[in-house]
Design a protein around this motif. Sequence first.
Motif, PDB file in Angstrom:
ATOM      1  N   ARG A  20      31.436 -71.482 -30.458  1.00  0.00           N
ATOM      2  CA  ARG A  20      32.743 -71.219 -29.852  1.00  0.00           C
ATOM      3  C   ARG A  20      32.936 -72.170 -28.667  1.00  0.00           C
ATOM      4  O   ARG A  20      32.064 -72.970 -28.346  1.00  0.00           O
ATOM      5  CB  ARG A  20      32.828 -69.760 -29.385  1.00  0.00           C
ATOM      6  CG  ARG A  20      31.754 -69.382 -28.371  1.00  0.00           C
ATOM      7  CD  ARG A  20      31.834 -67.904 -27.989  1.00  0.00           C
ATOM      8  NE  ARG A  20      31.374 -67.056 -29.066  1.00  0.00           N
ATOM      9  CZ  ARG A  20      30.104 -66.668 -29.227  1.00  0.00           C
ATOM     10  NH1 ARG A  20      29.172 -67.078 -28.370  1.00  0.00           N
ATOM     11  NH2 ARG A  20      29.750 -65.906 -30.220  1.00  0.00           N
ATOM     12  N   ILE A  28      35.082 -79.644 -33.985  1.00  0.00           N
ATOM     13  CA  ILE A  28      36.319 -79.711 -34.761  1.00  0.00           C
ATOM     14  C   ILE A  28      37.027 -81.040 -34.513  1.00  0.00           C
ATOM     15  O   ILE A  28      37.537 -81.672 -35.448  1.00  0.00           O
ATOM     16  CB  ILE A  28      37.242 -78.527 -34.410  1.00  0.00           C
ATOM     17  CG1 ILE A  28      36.638 -77.221 -34.942  1.00  0.00           C
ATOM     18  CG2 ILE A  28      38.645 -78.731 -34.970  1.00  0.00           C
ATOM     19  CD1 ILE A  28      37.384 -75.968 -34.529  1.00  0.00           C
ATOM     20  N   GLY A  52      33.328 -65.370 -33.005  1.00  0.00           N
ATOM     21  CA  GLY A  52      32.720 -66.517 -33.659  1.00  0.00           C
ATOM     22  C   GLY A  52      31.219 -66.457 -33.835  1.00  0.00           C
ATOM     23  O   GLY A  52      30.502 -65.897 -33.009  1.00  0.00           O
ATOM     24  N   THR A  56      31.146 -69.002 -38.958  1.00  0.00           N
ATOM     25  CA  THR A  56      32.597 -69.165 -38.847  1.00  0.00           C
ATOM     26  C   THR A  56      32.934 -70.520 -38.240  1.00  0.00           C
ATOM     27  O   THR A  56      33.954 -71.123 -38.578  1.00  0.00           O
ATOM     28  CB  THR A  56      33.217 -68.033 -38.003  1.00  0.00           C
ATOM     29  OG1 THR A  56      32.680 -68.058 -36.676  1.00  0.00           O
ATOM     30  CG2 THR A  56      32.945 -66.675 -38.637  1.00  0.00           C
ATOM     31  N   ALA A  57      32.080 -71.002 -37.350  1.00  0.00           N
ATOM     32  CA  ALA A  57      32.284 -72.334 -36.778  1.00  0.00           C
ATOM     33  C   ALA A  57      32.223 -73.397 -37.870  1.00  0.00           C
ATOM     34  O   ALA A  57      33.043 -74.323 -37.908  1.00  0.00           O
ATOM     35  CB  ALA A  57      31.246 -72.613 -35.702  1.00  0.00           C
ATOM     36  N   GLU A  59      32.918 -72.982 -40.988  1.00  0.00           N
ATOM     37  CA  GLU A  59      34.152 -72.859 -41.776  1.00  0.00           C
ATOM     38  C   GLU A  59      35.325 -73.555 -41.080  1.00  0.00           C
ATOM     39  O   GLU A  59      36.128 -74.236 -41.724  1.00  0.00           O
ATOM     40  CB  GLU A  59      34.472 -71.374 -41.996  1.00  0.00           C
ATOM     41  CG  GLU A  59      33.473 -70.655 -42.898  1.00  0.00           C
ATOM     42  CD  GLU A  59      33.684 -69.149 -42.917  1.00  0.00           C
ATOM     43  OE1 GLU A  59      34.624 -68.678 -42.217  1.00  0.00           O
ATOM     44  OE2 GLU A  59      32.947 -68.453 -43.624  1.00  0.00           O
ATOM     45  N   ASP A  60      35.421 -73.387 -39.768  1.00  0.00           N
ATOM     46  CA  ASP A  60      36.487 -74.036 -39.007  1.00  0.00           C
ATOM     47  C   ASP A  60      36.372 -75.562 -39.081  1.00  0.00           C
ATOM     48  O   ASP A  60      37.389 -76.263 -39.168  1.00  0.00           O
ATOM     49  CB  ASP A  60      36.426 -73.596 -37.538  1.00  0.00           C
ATOM     50  CG  ASP A  60      36.797 -72.137 -37.345  1.00  0.00           C
ATOM     51  OD1 ASP A  60      37.411 -71.549 -38.257  1.00  0.00           O
ATOM     52  OD2 ASP A  60      36.459 -71.580 -36.274  1.00  0.00           O
ATOM     53  N   SER A  63      37.522 -76.689 -42.464  1.00  0.00           N
ATOM     54  CA  SER A  63      38.978 -76.575 -42.543  1.00  0.00           C
ATOM     55  C   SER A  63      39.661 -77.736 -41.836  1.00  0.00           C
ATOM     56  O   SER A  63      40.788 -78.112 -42.169  1.00  0.00           O
ATOM     57  CB  SER A  63      39.447 -75.250 -41.929  1.00  0.00           C
ATOM     58  OG  SER A  63      38.962 -74.152 -42.674  1.00  0.00           O
TER      59      SER A  63
END
Length: 281
Positions: A20, A28, A52, A56-57, A59-60, A63
């Motif tokens: 996060r 990202i 987070g 999930t990080a 996945e981000d 994306s």
Amino acid sequence: MAENSSSLHDRTLVISGASRGIGLAIAIGAARRGANVVLLAKTAEPHPKLKGTVYTAAEDIESAGGQAAAVVGDVRKEEDVQHAVDTAVERFGGVDICVNNASAIATEGSQELSAKKYDLMQDINCRGTFLLTRACLPHLRKSSNAHVLTISPPINLSPYWLGRHPSYTLSKYGMTLLALGWAEEFRAREGRSGVASNCLWPQTYIATAAVTSMSDGSTLAASSRTPEIMADAAVEILSRPAPETTGQCFIDADLLIESGVTDLSRYGGGDQPIPDLFLDL
């Protein structure tokens, strides 16, 4: 900052503590420019108060257009750090960028600070930075544009900052000393391309969990910039030629303005964002 969607294309970045906040924003930001990202973080399960996980990080990041590998581990442990680097090599073929983001903070006075918190800061901030960089080095030396980026401040020996929270200051200045030492130790020389090593620090408070979790967190967050300013500054550094960009302690806003950004309002913080620690503004 000049937009270059391919500036980090197919380069592999290993970053610590990026579930996060600033670390995730940097990951990202790099992914949007085509980077592969390996995340090393302890957060395998959701925290009841913090958003987070390392998964999930990842996945981000995917994306955002990059490829990601999530590694659950502790930056203080050699075997976990080596596992993250091995994952980068096995999955993506090497390591081009090492980002030392993981950090612990405790700002109690010396009499109030527990030995446990003291050890935690020194171990995560200094030891973790050393371990991750050391593990990445054999692969960084094979890269055509190798960078180490450490999230730590310029060294300010003002008595004000030295006396504010000496133990935390020691741990963060320790990170900076390592980064500046590596810049010289691994500088490009005849027959060796070299590895760039720099620090990056925010000019103002950044709206992360460390800020919002404070008792007056919502008020502080309103006068804090978003993590994206650190991400954009990091990508600017990491996109530059390593031999020409090493041994510096960059401040995010100053770097972006020097790179051509004329309006920082996009990052929030209002008209008078709160200056960050260690800076005399």
